[in-house]
Design a protein around this motif. Structure first.
Motif, PDB file in Angstrom:
ATOM      1  N   SER A   1       0.765   7.901   2.822  1.00  0.00           N
ATOM      2  CA  SER A   1       0.784   7.083   1.607  1.00  0.00           C
ATOM      3  C   SER A   1       0.052   5.752   1.773  1.00  0.00           C
ATOM      4  CB  SER A   1       2.215   6.852   1.124  1.00  0.00           C
ATOM      5  OG  SER A   1       2.977   6.212   2.124  1.00  0.00           O
ATOM      6  N   ASP A   2       0.378   4.990   2.801  1.00  0.00           N
ATOM      7  CA  ASP A   2      -0.293   3.700   2.966  1.00  0.00           C
ATOM      8  C   ASP A   2      -1.687   3.859   3.575  1.00  0.00           C
ATOM      9  OD1 ASP A   2       0.897   4.442   5.363  1.00  0.00           O
ATOM     10  OD2 ASP A   2       1.310   2.391   5.986  1.00  0.00           O
ATOM     11  N   VAL A   3      -1.876   4.867   4.414  1.00  0.00           N
ATOM     12  CA  VAL A   3      -3.185   5.097   5.035  1.00  0.00           C
ATOM     13  C   VAL A   3      -4.221   5.401   3.957  1.00  0.00           C
ATOM     14  CG1 VAL A   3      -4.498   6.643   6.548  1.00  0.00           C
ATOM     15  CG2 VAL A   3      -2.228   5.842   7.229  1.00  0.00           C
ATOM     16  N   ARG A   4      -3.865   6.256   3.006  1.00  0.00           N
ATOM     17  CA  ARG A   4      -4.786   6.646   1.945  1.00  0.00           C
ATOM     18  C   ARG A   4      -5.178   5.436   1.098  1.00  0.00           C
ATOM     19  NH1 ARG A   4      -4.848  11.924  -0.048  1.00  0.00           N
ATOM     20  NH2 ARG A   4      -6.675  12.144  -1.362  1.00  0.00           N
TER      21      ARG A   4
ATOM     22  N   VAL B   1      -8.043   7.224 -10.261  1.00  0.00           N
ATOM     23  CA  VAL B   1      -8.266   5.882 -10.824  1.00  0.00           C
ATOM     24  C   VAL B   1      -7.474   5.744 -12.123  1.00  0.00           C
ATOM     25  CG1 VAL B   1      -9.975   4.329 -11.848  1.00  0.00           C
ATOM     26  CG2 VAL B   1     -10.512   5.537  -9.726  1.00  0.00           C
ATOM     27  N   LYS B   2      -7.442   6.788 -12.933  1.00  0.00           N
ATOM     28  CA  LYS B   2      -6.663   6.754 -14.185  1.00  0.00           C
ATOM     29  C   LYS B   2      -5.181   6.584 -13.895  1.00  0.00           C
ATOM     30  CE  LYS B   2      -9.897   9.436 -16.932  1.00  0.00           C
ATOM     31  NZ  LYS B   2     -10.200  10.743 -17.535  1.00  0.00           N
ATOM     32  N   GLU B   3      -4.682   7.281 -12.869  1.00  0.00           N
ATOM     33  CA  GLU B   3      -3.269   7.133 -12.484  1.00  0.00           C
ATOM     34  C   GLU B   3      -2.979   5.705 -12.019  1.00  0.00           C
ATOM     35  OE1 GLU B   3      -1.230  10.145 -10.096  1.00  0.00           O
ATOM     36  OE2 GLU B   3      -2.992  11.427 -10.406  1.00  0.00           O
ATOM     37  N   MET B   4      -3.889   5.154 -11.201  1.00  0.00           N
ATOM     38  CA  MET B   4      -3.712   3.770 -10.740  1.00  0.00           C
ATOM     39  C   MET B   4      -3.700   2.824 -11.933  1.00  0.00           C
ATOM     40  SD  MET B   4      -6.079   3.297  -7.399  1.00  0.00           S
ATOM     41  CE  MET B   4      -6.263   4.598  -6.213  1.00  0.00           C
ATOM     42  N   ALA B   5      -4.595   3.047 -12.871  1.00  0.00           N
ATOM     43  CA  ALA B   5      -4.671   2.185 -14.055  1.00  0.00           C
ATOM     44  C   ALA B   5      -3.355   2.204 -14.818  1.00  0.00           C
ATOM     45  CB  ALA B   5      -5.829   2.628 -14.949  1.00  0.00           C
ATOM     46  N   GLN B   6      -2.742   3.378 -14.918  1.00  0.00           N
ATOM     47  CA  GLN B   6      -1.438   3.458 -15.595  1.00  0.00           C
ATOM     48  C   GLN B   6      -0.383   2.672 -14.826  1.00  0.00           C
ATOM     49  OE1 GLN B   6      -0.816   7.700 -15.979  1.00  0.00           O
ATOM     50  NE2 GLN B   6      -1.671   7.709 -18.062  1.00  0.00           N
TER      51      GLN B   6
ATOM     52  N   GLN C   1       0.838  -1.194   0.000  1.00  0.00           N
ATOM     53  CA  GLN C   1       0.000   0.000   0.000  1.00  0.00           C
ATOM     54  C   GLN C   1       0.879   1.252   0.000  1.00  0.00           C
ATOM     55  OE1 GLN C   1      -2.482  -0.720   3.462  1.00  0.00           O
ATOM     56  NE2 GLN C   1      -4.152  -1.488   2.170  1.00  0.00           N
ATOM     57  N   LYS C   2       1.939   1.211   0.761  1.00  0.00           N
ATOM     58  CA  LYS C   2       2.857   2.355   0.861  1.00  0.00           C
ATOM     59  C   LYS C   2       3.491   2.650  -0.500  1.00  0.00           C
ATOM     60  CE  LYS C   2       6.523   4.205   3.792  1.00  0.00           C
ATOM     61  NZ  LYS C   2       5.714   5.284   4.315  1.00  0.00           N
ATOM     62  N   GLN C   3       3.951   1.617  -1.195  1.00  0.00           N
ATOM     63  CA  GLN C   3       4.567   1.820  -2.510  1.00  0.00           C
ATOM     64  C   GLN C   3       3.575   2.447  -3.491  1.00  0.00           C
ATOM     65  OE1 GLN C   3       5.711  -2.284  -3.065  1.00  0.00           O
ATOM     66  NE2 GLN C   3       7.882  -1.813  -2.755  1.00  0.00           N
ATOM     67  N   LEU C   4       2.365   1.934  -3.511  1.00  0.00           N
ATOM     68  CA  LEU C   4       1.357   2.491  -4.410  1.00  0.00           C
ATOM     69  C   LEU C   4       1.059   3.935  -4.034  1.00  0.00           C
ATOM     70  CD1 LEU C   4      -0.676   2.340  -6.708  1.00  0.00           C
ATOM     71  CD2 LEU C   4      -2.311   1.294  -5.097  1.00  0.00           C
ATOM     72  N   GLY C   5       0.882   4.197  -2.748  1.00  0.00           N
ATOM     73  CA  GLY C   5       0.601   5.552  -2.299  1.00  0.00           C
ATOM     74  C   GLY C   5       1.696   6.534  -2.695  1.00  0.00           C
TER      75      GLY C   5
ATOM     76  N   MET D   1       3.791   6.203  -5.208  1.00  0.00           N
ATOM     77  CA  MET D   1       3.766   6.369  -6.666  1.00  0.00           C
ATOM     78  C   MET D   1       2.651   7.323  -7.096  1.00  0.00           C
ATOM     79  SD  MET D   1       4.579   2.548  -8.069  1.00  0.00           S
ATOM     80  CE  MET D   1       4.856   3.032  -9.763  1.00  0.00           C
ATOM     81  N   LEU D   2       1.591   7.399  -6.281  1.00  0.00           N
ATOM     82  CA  LEU D   2       0.490   8.306  -6.579  1.00  0.00           C
ATOM     83  C   LEU D   2       0.717   9.706  -6.024  1.00  0.00           C
ATOM     84  CD1 LEU D   2      -2.460   5.832  -5.927  1.00  0.00           C
ATOM     85  CD2 LEU D   2      -1.779   6.790  -8.145  1.00  0.00           C
ATOM     86  N   GLY D   3       1.846   9.894  -5.319  1.00  0.00           N
ATOM     87  CA  GLY D   3       2.185  11.215  -4.817  1.00  0.00           C
ATOM     88  C   GLY D   3       1.771  11.494  -3.386  1.00  0.00           C
ATOM     89  N   PHE D   4       1.298  10.484  -2.661  1.00  0.00           N
ATOM     90  CA  PHE D   4       0.978  10.669  -1.247  1.00  0.00           C
ATOM     91  C   PHE D   4       2.276  10.480  -0.476  1.00  0.00           C
ATOM     92  CE2 PHE D   4      -3.038   8.557  -2.840  1.00  0.00           C
ATOM     93  CZ  PHE D   4      -3.705   9.758  -3.038  1.00  0.00           C
TER      94      PHE D   4
END
Length: 175
Positions: free
Chosen positions: A32-35, A51-56, A18-22, A24-27
């Protein structure tokens, strides 16, 4: 499958935390992981640009993350893809015709789904043989499992993911 479960599914598919994804999304920092946890638990819903950013990041269509709208062919396809992920539904070919089938290696999901599909197939066959009317067939489908006499539904606890998917679709239609 609800959007939070789809996010978790694709995140895990990529082997990300979750932290890595957060991040990468700029949190940044602790958020980052909480969001991401909030999105996955559905206490928050990501906006369409996120959602578009996550899809990429996941290298998928945003439609694969969002709860599909089954009123369109593309939405229906993404619904079928979600059913493949959740229940082992597979597409194949028999005698030159495309067919959907259950994957036997899906274990208890297979046996539960097989029982329900078999009850449905029995009613469809009764309709085809003229043993019941279209109205009786529709009544069986639209009141399932209430009018099912096969006894198979008693073995199955309805999936929360499927319930969430139907609820979200109905909610979208009413808005």
């Amino acid at each position: 499958m609800a959007i939070g479960k789809r996010i978790r599914f694709f995140r895990n598919r990529k082997g990300m935390t979750q932290k890595q994804l957060g991040e990468m999304l700029g949190f940044l920092g602790r958020t980052s992981d909480v969001r991401i946890a909030q999105y996955e638990s559905e206490s928050r819903t990501p906006k369409s640009d996120l959602v578009k950013e996550m899809a990429q990041i996941f290298d998928v269509s945003p439609r694969a993350i969002n709860v599909p709208n089954i009123d369109s062919y593309i939405g229906l396809m993404h619904t079928l893809f979600a059913l493949e992920d959740m229940y082992g539904l597979k597409i194949g070919e028999i005698d030159g015709e495309l067919c959907l089938r259950l994957d036997k290696s899906a274990g208890t999901t297979y046996s539960s789904m097989f029982d329900m599909f078999h009850a449905w197939q029995e009613q469809a066959a009764r309709l085809e043989r003229g043993e019941i009317t279209k109205e009786e067939y529709d009544q069986w489908r639209y009141k399932y499992p209430e009018l099912d006499t096969s006894g198979q539904q008693k073995k199955v606890i309805p999936s929360q993911e499927l319930s969430d998917l139907i609820t979200a679709s109905l909610k979208e239609e009413s808005e």
